[in-house]
Design a protein around this motif. Structure first.
Motif, PDB file in Angstrom:
ATOM      1  N   THR A 530     -13.899  51.983  -9.344  1.00  0.00           N
ATOM      2  CA  THR A 530     -14.847  52.112  -8.235  1.00  0.00           C
ATOM      3  C   THR A 530     -14.720  51.024  -7.187  1.00  0.00           C
ATOM      4  O   THR A 530     -15.295  51.138  -6.115  1.00  0.00           O
ATOM      5  CB  THR A 530     -16.286  52.108  -8.775  1.00  0.00           C
ATOM      6  OG1 THR A 530     -16.545  50.837  -9.370  1.00  0.00           O
ATOM      7  CG2 THR A 530     -16.471  53.196  -9.822  1.00  0.00           C
ATOM      8  N   SER A 531     -14.020  49.903  -7.502  1.00  0.00           N
ATOM      9  CA  SER A 531     -13.917  48.744  -6.598  1.00  0.00           C
ATOM     10  C   SER A 531     -15.287  48.202  -6.214  1.00  0.00           C
ATOM     11  O   SER A 531     -15.510  47.738  -5.111  1.00  0.00           O
ATOM     12  CB  SER A 531     -13.136  49.129  -5.326  1.00  0.00           C
ATOM     13  OG  SER A 531     -11.826  49.506  -5.634  1.00  0.00           O
ATOM     14  N   ASP A 532     -16.244  48.275  -7.157  1.00  0.00           N
ATOM     15  CA  ASP A 532     -17.591  47.729  -6.923  1.00  0.00           C
ATOM     16  C   ASP A 532     -17.623  46.293  -7.412  1.00  0.00           C
ATOM     17  O   ASP A 532     -17.781  46.036  -8.599  1.00  0.00           O
ATOM     18  CB  ASP A 532     -18.630  48.581  -7.650  1.00  0.00           C
ATOM     19  CG  ASP A 532     -20.048  48.068  -7.406  1.00  0.00           C
ATOM     20  OD1 ASP A 532     -20.204  47.209  -6.520  1.00  0.00           O
ATOM     21  OD2 ASP A 532     -20.970  48.517  -8.100  1.00  0.00           O
ATOM     22  N   HIS A 603      -7.767  42.629   0.279  1.00  0.00           N
ATOM     23  CA  HIS A 603      -8.078  43.830   1.052  1.00  0.00           C
ATOM     24  C   HIS A 603      -8.197  45.058   0.157  1.00  0.00           C
ATOM     25  O   HIS A 603      -8.951  45.992   0.451  1.00  0.00           O
ATOM     26  CB  HIS A 603      -7.010  44.040   2.132  1.00  0.00           C
ATOM     27  CG  HIS A 603      -5.674  44.497   1.579  1.00  0.00           C
ATOM     28  ND1 HIS A 603      -4.783  43.617   0.981  1.00  0.00           N
ATOM     29  CD2 HIS A 603      -5.098  45.732   1.507  1.00  0.00           C
ATOM     30  CE1 HIS A 603      -3.703  44.297   0.595  1.00  0.00           C
ATOM     31  NE2 HIS A 603      -3.882  45.565   0.890  1.00  0.00           N
ATOM     32  N   VAL A 604      -7.462  45.056  -0.976  1.00  0.00           N
ATOM     33  CA  VAL A 604      -7.558  46.185  -1.915  1.00  0.00           C
ATOM     34  C   VAL A 604      -8.918  46.184  -2.591  1.00  0.00           C
ATOM     35  O   VAL A 604      -9.569  47.232  -2.730  1.00  0.00           O
ATOM     36  CB  VAL A 604      -6.427  46.100  -2.961  1.00  0.00           C
ATOM     37  CG1 VAL A 604      -6.566  47.226  -3.973  1.00  0.00           C
ATOM     38  CG2 VAL A 604      -5.069  46.167  -2.274  1.00  0.00           C
ATOM     39  N   ASP A 607     -11.517  47.144  -0.040  1.00  0.00           N
ATOM     40  CA  ASP A 607     -11.209  48.380   0.686  1.00  0.00           C
ATOM     41  C   ASP A 607     -11.181  48.123   2.201  1.00  0.00           C
ATOM     42  O   ASP A 607     -11.808  48.821   2.990  1.00  0.00           O
ATOM     43  CB  ASP A 607     -12.242  49.460   0.350  1.00  0.00           C
ATOM     44  CG  ASP A 607     -11.758  50.854   0.763  1.00  0.00           C
ATOM     45  OD1 ASP A 607     -12.593  51.765   0.897  1.00  0.00           O
ATOM     46  OD2 ASP A 607     -10.525  51.018   0.988  1.00  0.00           O
ATOM     47  N   LEU A 608     -10.424  47.086   2.607  1.00  0.00           N
ATOM     48  CA  LEU A 608     -10.298  46.721   4.015  1.00  0.00           C
ATOM     49  C   LEU A 608      -8.870  46.999   4.490  1.00  0.00           C
ATOM     50  O   LEU A 608      -7.922  46.930   3.702  1.00  0.00           O
ATOM     51  CB  LEU A 608     -10.626  45.232   4.214  1.00  0.00           C
ATOM     52  CG  LEU A 608     -12.060  44.789   3.895  1.00  0.00           C
ATOM     53  CD1 LEU A 608     -12.165  43.275   3.996  1.00  0.00           C
ATOM     54  CD2 LEU A 608     -13.043  45.454   4.841  1.00  0.00           C
ATOM     55  N   ASN A 610      -5.257  46.170   6.140  1.00  0.00           N
ATOM     56  CA  ASN A 610      -4.435  44.961   6.115  1.00  0.00           C
ATOM     57  C   ASN A 610      -3.344  45.023   7.173  1.00  0.00           C
ATOM     58  O   ASN A 610      -2.284  44.436   7.018  1.00  0.00           O
ATOM     59  CB  ASN A 610      -3.837  44.771   4.717  1.00  0.00           C
ATOM     60  CG  ASN A 610      -3.284  43.375   4.512  1.00  0.00           C
ATOM     61  OD1 ASN A 610      -3.796  42.415   5.080  1.00  0.00           O
ATOM     62  ND2 ASN A 610      -2.228  43.264   3.723  1.00  0.00           N
ATOM     63  N   THR A 641      -7.709  38.817   5.714  1.00  0.00           N
ATOM     64  CA  THR A 641      -6.669  39.363   4.847  1.00  0.00           C
ATOM     65  C   THR A 641      -5.325  38.723   5.168  1.00  0.00           C
ATOM     66  O   THR A 641      -5.166  38.005   6.164  1.00  0.00           O
ATOM     67  CB  THR A 641      -6.596  40.888   5.011  1.00  0.00           C
ATOM     68  OG1 THR A 641      -6.255  41.191   6.371  1.00  0.00           O
ATOM     69  CG2 THR A 641      -7.943  41.528   4.684  1.00  0.00           C
TER      70      THR A 641
END
Length: 741
Positions: A530-532, A603-604, A607-608, A610, A641
């Motif tokens: 989930t990248s939370d 950035h991964v 979720d930004l 790059n 980043t």
């Protein structure tokens, strides 16, 4: 190129804080890690980790020895029985008659101390009473015989699985005696359980009766203190009263400000009018009073008419002619009347002090209006002054009450809290007393005989002499096998060459251990899916790390730091992100910079994009404002980043442009955190550490090689780079810690 790189490293080392007490300088001037003192703690941790091996080898040796040395001993009969000393389930415990009236208790709050209970069951007092009962049928029976043949123990299914059953075993060459003794022991133990419960209940009732009067008095005293505070300070609700008091203070302050402004305006107007009219305040008031007097105004009108006639007749007659003399006499008479009327209206003193009062009194309509306005302004100034003084006194009184209110409110709230606790405790004690009285009337046996006393004729043991020799041999073999198993366990640990626990890291690395980050496999899986990265539980683990950094280096606060690791996969990028979030959570403006051009991760995780980043700043294609973005996790957290890699972009980390950027970042933000590449075979992070306040090493437990970490720290010391400390990552938690979460 390598020579130039090393030269750049040595040239940009700042005069930063060093942990000099952790470093040792040899005779050649090289810095190395200090020698470790001899400690048994690492050995003990190794034994605990390899407990299965350490216990397994002696167990196998013991079993094998028993199989080899076993021989047929003289027949000694063994009998036993079993007692259930606690309810099997919590439901059963709560269903007991003694628990019906009690308030619910947290599980495992009060558990039976089996070790102490077993010692009591084998105490001389209980055993002597049993001996007396047995001697009625077997007169030769004695205490020593009972003590040697008796064994009381808690039954266990395995090392970690224990039952609530106490097993009692007794052996002797006479099976009838064994059976009789076991019957008497079972009878005595069951009676003891009932007597013990009643004794504890009686002590509990006695304790409650002793404590209740004092608690009741404390409740009454607290209620009296609260009533006194309420009456003295007219306190009903501290929160509401405080809001009203502060609102009143604000209102008075606002009124005071308005009146002060009006007062200044009136003073300005008064000064302007006084300057225009050139009158003293007394003259202005006197003139204003005369302008309001009808008789004076009538005399003024007549005086002007006479002066007009004198001026008209002067064109026809001479000054000594009878008409002119008569008009002059009339004019003088009118002036005397005006003077007398002036003294009557305004007083004699003001007329005598004014050199030309009559001339001043004869004003035109415009000046009379200005004079009236001057008088009104003077009066208004006096009124505003009185109001201002009144408000000032009111404000002083309210401010004194406002300053006193927090202490009174705290005292009131504290008394309320103490009263609530005392009342609750008193209520619980009174309820418990009634419950204990109900329990005292119960005759049910607390313990249950689940396996009656019985003797197995086929169950025999060795004689005492044979058993003694066998035990000596067995103990020797167990000790030797235990030593061998420990040596094997230590060898395996050395071969694995990893840090298994944070204690290993603390013993082997002579740097400050700034924190321990727990390992949660479910959380790691959730992060990957989930990248939370805003987990409250894990963020709480970083509060200790950030607090250590803040307080340990409080004399020279940390404004910038590099987060590095010896090997890939130690979790340094995740650590850097959570550390940045922790600092941002308390209001710090934090910048997280990803300097890992080879494997960027920031950035991964967030979720930004790059497409642009640090590499664009180093090549001067962008400005910081163009590439620094605010993190979606916190308004105080900003992210830079890595951007698209450039040729030799890693070497640009040692450039003057990078040093300029780092100084700019440190001047703009409260804290700058640099996520760096691993240090084992890459030089990138060394450049960054030289221009920061220090390097923070992240070590993954159960993964990173000890030798690699040691080599990296030696390299940092050789370059004379500042090291703040180390953080243990992936720390395994105990089941108790997991349950608390």
């Amino acid at each position: 190129m390598d020579t130039e790189t090393k030269s750049q490293i040595l040239s940009i080392v700042p005069q930063s804080r060093q942990l000099k007490e952790q470093l040792v300088t040899d005779s050649d001037g090289y810095i190395s890690l200090p020698a470790k003192a001899l400690s048994w703690r690492p050995l003990w941790r190794t034994v605990r980790r390899k407990a299965l091996l350490v216990i397994g080898i002696p167990s196998i040796v013991t079993v094998a020895s028993l199989l080899v040395t076993t021989h047929k001993p003289p027949a000694v009969y063994i009998g036993n029985f079993q007692l259930l000393v606690e309810p099997i389930t919590n439901e059963a415990k709560n269903a007991e008659a003694s628990k019906i009236a009690r308030a619910p208790e947290p599980q495992n709050l009060f558990t039976l101390d089996y070790a102490t209970q077993i010692e009591i069951l084998q105490s001389p007092k209980l055993l002597s009473e049993i001996v007396n009962q047995v001697q009625l049928q077997y007169p030769s029976f004695n205490y020593l015989e009972l003590r040697q043949g008796l064994r009381v123990e808690r039954l266990e299914k395995s090392i970690n699985e224990k039952t609530k059953i106490i097993g009692v075993t007794y052996y002797d060459s006479n099976p009838e005696l064994v059976n009789f003794v076991l019957d008497k022991i079972a009878e005595k133990y069951l009676k003891y359980s009932l007597d013990e419960r009643r004794s504890h209940i009686g002590e509990g009732i006695k304790f409650i009766d002793t404590q209740s009067p004092g608690l009741q008095k404390r409740v009454n005293d607290l209620e009296g203190q609260i009533q006194i505070i309420q009456k003295q300070y007219k306190l009903i609700n501290p929160q509401t009263d405080g809001e009203q008091l502060f609102a009143q203070n604000r209102a008075i302050t606002e009124q005071k400000t308005v009146i002060e402004s009006q007062y200044k305006e009136q003073v300005t107007l008064y000064n302007s009018l006084q300057k225009q009219l050139n009158l003293t305040p007394d003259e202005a008031i006197a003139i204003s009073a005369l302008n309001e007097d009808a008789i004076y105004q009538e005399l003024v009108t007549k005086l002007r008419e006479v002066e007009s006639q004198i001026a008209l007749e002067s064109t026809r007659f001479k000054e000594d002619s009878p008409p002119i003399i008569a008009l002059v006499a009339k004019r003088d008479s009118l002036k005397d009347l005006l003077n007398k009327e002036s003294k009557r209206v305004v007083g004699k003193q003001i007329i005598e002090t004014s050199s030309n009062f009559q001339g001043l009194a004869l004003q035109n309509s415009v000046r009379r209006e200005l004079i009236s306005k001057l008088v009104d302004t003077s009066n208004q100034i006096k009124v505003l002054g009185v109001r201002y003084q009144t408000l000032a006194k009111s404000k002083d009184a309210v401010e004194r009450e406002t300053q006193q209110f927090p202490a009174v409110a705290r005292q009131y709230v504290e008394l309320q809290r103490q009263l609530e606790m005392a009342t609750q405790t008193l209520h619980q004690l009174l309820t418990q007393r009634e419950t204990l009285r109900v329990e005292a009337a119960q005759n049910q046996l607390p313990w249950e005989l689940i396996s009656p006393p019985q003797v197995n004729p086929n169950n025999v043991v060795n004689s005492e002499d044979a058993n003694r020799q066998a035990r000596k041999t067995l103990i020797l073999l167990v000790v030797l096998s235990l030593v061998a198993s420990i040596i094997i366990a230590v060898g395996i640990e050395k071969y694995q060459n990893i840090f298994a626990t944070s204690e290993d890291l603390k013993d082997d690395i002579p740097l400050k251990l700034l924190g321990k980050i727990p390992l949660d496999e479910n959380l790691q899986k959730n992060l990957q899916e989930t990248s939370d990265y805003n987990n409250p539980w894990l963020l709480k683990s970083f509060e200790s790390v950030y607090a250590n950094i803040r307080f340990i280096f409080s004399e020279q606060p940390i404004r910038s730091l590099a987060v590095g690791s010896a090997s890939p996969g130690d979790g340094k990028s995740t650590f850097a992100l959570y550390l940045a979030q922790t600092a941002a959570a308390i209001g710090q403006r934090v910048l997280l910079v990803d300097t890992n051009f080879r494997q960027p991760q920031v950035h991964v995780m967030l979720d930004l994009p790059n497409s642009k980043g640090l590499s664009d700043l180093l090549s001067q294609k962008q400005t910081p404002a163009d590439v620094i973005v605010r993190s979606p996790l916190s308004e105080h957290l900003f992210v830079l980043t890595s951007g698209q890699p450039l040729p030799n972009s890693s070497n640009l980390l040692a450039s003057a442009q990078m040093q300029y950027l780092m100084k700019n970042f440190q001047a703009t933000f409260d804290l700058v955190i640099y996520d760096t590449p691993h240090l084992a075979d890459l030089m990138d992070a060394y450049f960054l550490a030289a221009s920061t306040d220090g390097m923070l090493m992240v070590v993954g437990l159960g993964k990173t090689k000890r030798s690699v970490v040691t080599d990296v720290i030696n390299q940092l010391n050789a370059f004379n780079l500042p090291i703040l400390g180390v953080v243990a990552n992936y720390v395994k938690q105990s089941p108790q810690d997991s349950s608390r979460r």
